[in-house]
Design an enzyme around this catalytic site. Structure first.
Site, PDB file in Angstrom:
ATOM      1  CG  ASP A 192       6.084   5.142 -12.252  1.00 50.80           C
ATOM      2  OD1 ASP A 192       6.680   3.906 -12.494  1.00 50.80           O
ATOM      3  OD2 ASP A 192       5.105   5.404 -12.270  1.00 50.80           O
ATOM      4  CB  SER A 225      -1.034   0.109   1.245  1.00 54.56           C
ATOM      5  OG  SER A 225      -2.426  -0.116   0.780  1.00 54.56           O
ATOM      6  CE  LYS A 246      -5.766  -2.604   0.527  1.00 53.54           C
ATOM      7  NZ  LYS A 246      -6.192  -1.601  -0.382  1.00 53.54           N
TER       8      LYS A 246
END
Length: 521
Positions: free
Chosen positions: A327, A316, A341
């Protein structure tokens, strides 16, 4: 705990501890799906009256209503649930960093409690409890056939009182008795130290209310005398926590105004984008012209070479931070694929001390990736230890009724290879001298070769370890051969977490002084 206190939770992502939570201040009456089905509600009322009036034993109205509410969640995803008073209290305790118990996350397997993971720096962890241990006895009483609620009644107690857990470990033939002294658990969110060659090490165990502030202080202390030349952020076995803390941590290492995470759902309020804005998420701890500490930290933390450590227990909020830094090419992610998740839960208060936790959206990394069931793939895969993987926890994909990922066809894809060698891997301290993944992160930062594991150690361990095949060759009985065969099957099932959806069905709970709080229902 009233709804005023609920506002303190802000945006919560507790990952393996229960999901991404958003406190929306909604009420159960705020229906968007049309009028209530009065005919069906009348049928419910008739059933209620029949049970109330005719069942063989008396049942209170409160129990019937609570059980009916819980029943409505039985076919939803595993992160949607009813929050009774104890669950509300536990949520507050987790986000504030303190709760009572032994310090273990448990589930149920074959009718017995199974340890999902010991919480760092707690009585259970210090006593040597490991993930995967099956609790067969509690103070001498067999747990086979007990409900988890019955087991917790035996486990809980006053601080400084002693309890003995008898556990069965996969690599041991005989049960192990582990004495543990109960305590009030205070999870320390941030730990840090300076490694050799001026490399800073920071570990976040959970994303709590004070995590951003504690991270600021830690980074400020690390750079007080000299700016570190590199940084390692350790998110292994971090189950998640507060979303604003995750965004704050990400903002510490990213340029201002870049996207950290976005959420998408059916209702407009679920469609949001969260950016790295220090003024919004740092609460004045970073980039504050009046704070020498803030300006000092922000200068170097956004620029030095960086590695993020993750494993199967990173969930999470941890996955949001790792995904954002990955990214934006701010850090290299090293370790094992994360929990996976990628859903958002909203907390809707029902009363002053109860509510529901309902999945209302999925979240996406800055590049638009959903990590639901797939997790964050590391840039560099490294096993937990030189002998292979130690942590063999169920992932999101192993949970019944988990949400699907539209970009991933579970039946047509296989999991990345993460098979642990069939040898014993010993527990280690995160950040310690025997932390293999940390050593490989240092190698990566300093331009040295990075090894997934040590084949020589694996070969030596296999040679030294008596194998089941040797016992069979020595003339074992048919019964022994059958045991060997079953043992090997169990070990293989334990080692692998396939992305085919055929993993263990493990219900997750948290041990607290108030009782058993469901983590996965």
């Amino acid at each position: 705990m009233g709804t005023r206190r609920l506002g303190k939770f802000g945006l919560v992502l507790v990952g393996a501890l229960g999901g991404v939570l958003i406190s929306l201040g909604l009420t159960a009456a705020a229906q968007r799906g049309g009028p209530l089905p009065l005919k069906d509600l009348q049928q419910f009322a008739n059933v209620f009256a029949a049970i109330k009036g005719s069942y063989v034993e008396p049942i209170t109205d409160e129990k019937l209503i609570n059980d009916a509410i819980k029943g409505m969640f039985s076919d939803l995803d595993p992160h949607s649930s009813y929050l009774d008073e104890d669950a509300f209290k536990e949520m507050e305790a987790i986000t504030q960093g303190g709760f009572g118990g032994l310090g273990i996350e448990i589930g149920s397997e074959d009718g017995m409690p199974k340890v999902i993971a010991p919480i760092e720096d707690t009585p259970a962890a210090r006593a040597g409890i490991l993930a995967g241990d099956v609790i067969t006895r509690i103070d001498g009483k067999p747990t086979k056939g007990m409900t988890l609620n019955e087991a917790i009644k035996l486990m809980r107690g006053e601080p400084d009182t002693r309890i003995v857990l008898t556990i069965q470990r996969a690599d041991r033939d005989k049960p192990i008795e582990v004495p543990i002294v109960r305590d009030i658990i205070k999870v320390r969110s941030v730990r840090s130290k300076m490694l050799d060659d001026n490399i800073a090490y920071v570990r976040i165990a959970q994303f709590q209310e004070r995590t951003v502030e504690d991270l600021t202080k830690a980074l400020g202390t690390l750079s007080k005398d000299k700016k570190p030349k590199a940084l390692i952020l350790d998110l292994r076995n971090d189950p998640g926590g507060l979303l604003d803390s995750a965004i704050g941590v990400s903002s510490t290492f990213l340029k201002p105004d870049v996207l950290v995470v976005s959420t998408k759902g059916r209702i407009p309020s679920s469609n949001r984008e969260y950016y790295a804005k220090p003024s919004d998420y740092m609460r004045g701890y970073f980039d504050d012209t009046e704070s020498k500490l803030g300006s000092t930290v922000s200068d170097w933390a956004k620029s030095v070479p960086m590695v993020v450590l993750v494993n199967v227990g990173s969930a999470s909020a941890s996955e949001i931070v790792a995904g954002a830094l990955q990214d934006h090419h701010r850090a290299k992610v090293l370790g094992n694929r994360t929990f996976g998740k990628g859903s958002v839960q909203s907390v809707l208060p029902l009363s002053a001390d109860t509510g529901i936790k309902l999945t209302t959206a999925r979240y996406f990394t800055p590049a638009g990736r959903s990590i639901q069931v797939t997790g964050v793939e590391p840039d560099v895969t490294v096993d937990d230890t030189a002998k292979g993987n130690l942590f063999r926890l169920p992932r999101e994909i192993d949970l019944d009724r988990h949400l699907a990922n539209a970009s991933f066809a579970e039946g047509d894809n296989k999991a990345p290879s993460e098979d642990a060698p069939d040898v014993e891997a010993k527990m280690f301290e995160f950040g310690g001298s025997d932390d293999y993944q940390l050593q490989q992160a240092i190698n990566l930062l300093e331009g040295r070769a990075v090894k997934r594991n040590d084949p020589a150690l694996i070969a030596k361990a296999k040679a030294d370890q008596p194998t089941a095949e040797k016992a069979v060759d020595a003339g074992a009985s048919d019964n022994d051969k059958a045991k060997v065969k079953d043992s090997k099957k169990n070990q293989e099932a334990e080692k692998k977490t396939p992305m085919t959806g055929n993993g263990e069905n493990i219900e997750r709970f948290q041990i607290t002084p108030d009782g058993l709080v469901p983590l996965r229902q």
